[in-house]
Scaffold this active site. Structure first.
Site, short mmCIF file in Angstrom:
data_model
loop_
_atom_site.label_atom_id
_atom_site.label_comp_id
_atom_site.label_asym_id
_atom_site.label_seq_id
_atom_site.Cartn_x
_atom_site.Cartn_y
_atom_site.Cartn_z
CG ASN A 1 66.64 -109.21 -50.65
OD1 ASN A 1 66.55 -108.19 -51.40
ND2 ASN A 1 67.83 -110.34 -50.33
CG ASP B 1 72.75 -110.83 -44.48
OD1 ASP B 1 74.19 -110.89 -44.97
OD2 ASP B 1 72.56 -110.21 -44.74
CE LYS C 1 56.27 -127.90 -54.79
NZ LYS C 1 54.64 -128.51 -55.79
N PRO D 1 79.02 -115.47 -49.52
CG PRO D 1 79.97 -115.70 -51.61
CD PRO D 1 79.52 -116.90 -50.52
CG ASP D 2 80.67 -108.84 -47.48
OD1 ASP D 2 80.88 -109.07 -48.07
OD2 ASP D 2 80.31 -109.17 -45.82
CB ILE D 3 80.68 -110.03 -53.23
CG1 ILE D 3 79.57 -111.81 -52.98
CG2 ILE D 3 81.02 -109.62 -54.52
CD1 ILE D 3 78.53 -111.36 -54.58
CG PHE E 1 74.37 -98.80 -51.71
CD1 PHE E 1 75.99 -99.31 -52.72
CD2 PHE E 1 73.60 -98.44 -51.24
CE1 PHE E 1 75.41 -97.85 -53.42
CE2 PHE E 1 73.41 -97.32 -52.37
CZ PHE E 1 74.40 -97.08 -53.59
CE LYS F 1 76.71 -103.63 -42.58
NZ LYS F 1 74.95 -103.42 -43.18
CE LYS G 1 79.37 -106.18 -45.67
NZ LYS G 1 79.02 -106.62 -46.68
O1 C5P Z 1 76.22 -107.03 -44.14
P1 C5P Z 1 75.85 -105.70 -45.35
O2 C5P Z 1 74.58 -107.46 -46.79
O3 C5P Z 1 74.59 -104.80 -44.37
O4 C5P Z 1 76.45 -105.54 -46.35
C1 C5P Z 1 75.77 -104.71 -47.26
C2 C5P Z 1 77.33 -104.58 -48.37
O5 C5P Z 1 78.08 -105.36 -48.68
C3 C5P Z 1 76.55 -104.26 -49.60
O6 C5P Z 1 77.13 -103.00 -50.35
C4 C5P Z 1 76.31 -105.22 -50.67
O7 C5P Z 1 76.58 -105.36 -51.76
C5 C5P Z 1 77.33 -105.76 -49.87
N1 C5P Z 1 77.69 -107.11 -49.65
C6 C5P Z 1 78.04 -108.35 -50.64
N2 C5P Z 1 77.87 -109.71 -50.35
C7 C5P Z 1 77.45 -110.23 -49.52
C8 C5P Z 1 76.60 -109.57 -48.20
C9 C5P Z 1 76.54 -107.56 -48.78
O8 C5P Z 1 79.13 -107.53 -51.62
N3 C5P Z 1 77.35 -111.70 -49.11
#
Ligand code: C5P
Length: 397
Positions: free
Chosen positions: A208, A276, A286, A303-305, A323, A337, A341
């Site tokens: 990104n 995501d 390749k 994973p959502d860290i 963020f 959000k 979260k």
């Molecule tokens: O869901 P979104 O990507 O908009 O959320 C943004 C926030 O979640 C940011 O603080 C980003 O660093 C964190 N995040 C994360 N792991 C992910 C997706 C987002 O820590 N897989």
């Protein structure tokens, strides 16, 4: 404040090098230990004997001094200090620092150090005003180098203007300030930053547009307040700041591992633009075109860290900040959000292309907390970082 501190003093080759002798005396009067390093050019202005006699310590001059390497390697020398001071910092030394050159002992120490660097520039006024020097100063400031001076006045070369080395007592004050314990001393803050790269095959990846500029500025601002910062960064456009423990990763999965492996944090700021999804059927080799038609990528969720850390049963940092980069309904989406979260604060910003925020140097944010929000005016990413770090310090200290 200076008692028992160890200052690595690099003396560059300028007419003002003689003032470094007085600086050594002033520092020792205050109980500091001074390890002197004299550049080749510096040795044309002051003698090694007078420097080491005043410092009461061995002087280091040569990168390839094998005896010194056996006693103490240059890496260790640069890290044993509490602070590195460059005085006088000549135009040449500043240029080397800005470019990351390491072709003599002084520049190698400056590149190898994990400590803060305070530079006291000294040079002819035209050299100071030259766009190249001003460019180097801007780069070094962005890298987190601290400066004292130069002063303005008559110069040894007969000209007048900025370029005089700061007076030794002013340098002592700046050293004191650089060593002062900030409000975040003894606090450990974890920061994630940058994009992630999710491989499609060994040569291609999904990414990104995050530059990592905001996360880097935050890590720098926290370190400036005395925090121990673990900085977990994806492949960003900007290098990690000085004075932090940087861990470089590529993928979201690696970022999660690095975050979980970090020492217990008092606060955590998740500024990374984590992908995501990753490609579930990434090729080991390749992917070739032709033959079997167009490849089909299958995605799996990353994973959502932030959520993982914010919802930890044990060891959750006291303050977890996320963020929310949004392109529509910024505040409503970010507020939802924050709740979803489980983080304490969320920094919301509009990253629609028309705002110029993604990849730009400014940010326009709203800080959303449990009990209200603050709409900050548009300002530089550095200013946003400083304000966020100060607010975090209020809560933690
Ligand atoms: O869901 P979104 O990507 O908009 O959320 C943004 C926030 O979640 C940011 O603080 C980003 O660093 C964190 N995040 C994360 N792991 C992910 C997706 C987002 O820590 N897989």
């Amino acid at each position: 404040m200076l008692a028992d501190k160890r200052i690595l003093l690099i003396i560059g080759g300028g007419i003002a090098a003689f003032k470094a002798l007085d600086l050594i005396r002033r520092l020792r009067e205050r109980g500091a230990n001074v390890t002197p390093v004299l550049t080749k050019a510096g040795g044309e202005f002051v003698t090694p004997l007078s420097v080491s006699a005043l410092a009461g310590e061995k002087i280091y001059q040569d990168l390839f001094d094998l005896t010194a390497e056996a006693e103490m390697g240059h890496i260790e020398l640069s890290r044993a200090a509490d602070l590195i001071v460059v005085a006088p910092a000549t135009a040449d030394l500043l240029a080397k620092m800005a470019a990351g050159l390491a072709n003599d002992l002084a520049s190698t120490l400056l590149l190898a150090t994990d400590k803060r660097v305070l530079a006291a520039p000294s040079m002819n006024v035209r050299m100071w005003d030259h766009p190249a020097t001003q460019r180097n100063l801007a780069q070094l400031t962005a890298d987190g180098v601290l400066f004292v001076g130069p002063g303005e006045g008559d110069m040894a070369c007969g000209e007048y203007g900025p370029g005089r080395l700061a007076e030794p007592l002013d340098i002592v004050v700046a050293i004191d300030a650089a060593l002062a314990d900030g409000p975040l001393k003894d606090k450990h803050v974890l920061v994630t930053s940058g994009p992630t790269h999710e491989p499609i095959d060994p040569v291609r990846y999904i990414a990104n547009r995050s530059s990592g500029a905001q996360g880097t500025a935050i890590a720098r601002a926290l370190a400036a307040l005395g925090a121990d910062v673990t900085f977990v960064t994806g492949p960003a456009d900007v290098p990690p700041p000085m004075g932090v423990s940087a861990v470089k990763v590529q993928t979201a999965a690696q970022m999660l591992d690095a975050v979980m492996a970090a020492p217990q944090a008092d606060a955590a700021i998740f500024a990374a633009a984590v992908a995501d999804w990753h490609v579930a059927n990434a090729g080991d080799n390749k992917i070739k075109k032709g033959g079997n038609g167009l490849p089909t990528l299958a995605f799996a969720e990353n994973p959502d860290i932030l959520a993982t850390v914010a919802q930890m049963e044990a060891g959750r940092p006291d303050l977890v900040i996320g963020f929310a980069a949004e392109t529509d309904d910024v505040i409503a989406n970010a507020t939802a959000k924050r709740k979803r979260k489980g983080c304490d604060w969320i920094v919301a910003n509009d990253v629609s292309p028309s705002t110029g925020i993604m990849g730009g140097s400014e940010n326009d944010v709203t800080l959303i907390m449990e009990d209200g929000s603050e709409d900050w005016p548009r300002m530089s990413k550095d200013a946003v970082a400083a304000r966020l770090a100060a607010k975090l310090a209020e809560v933690l200290s």
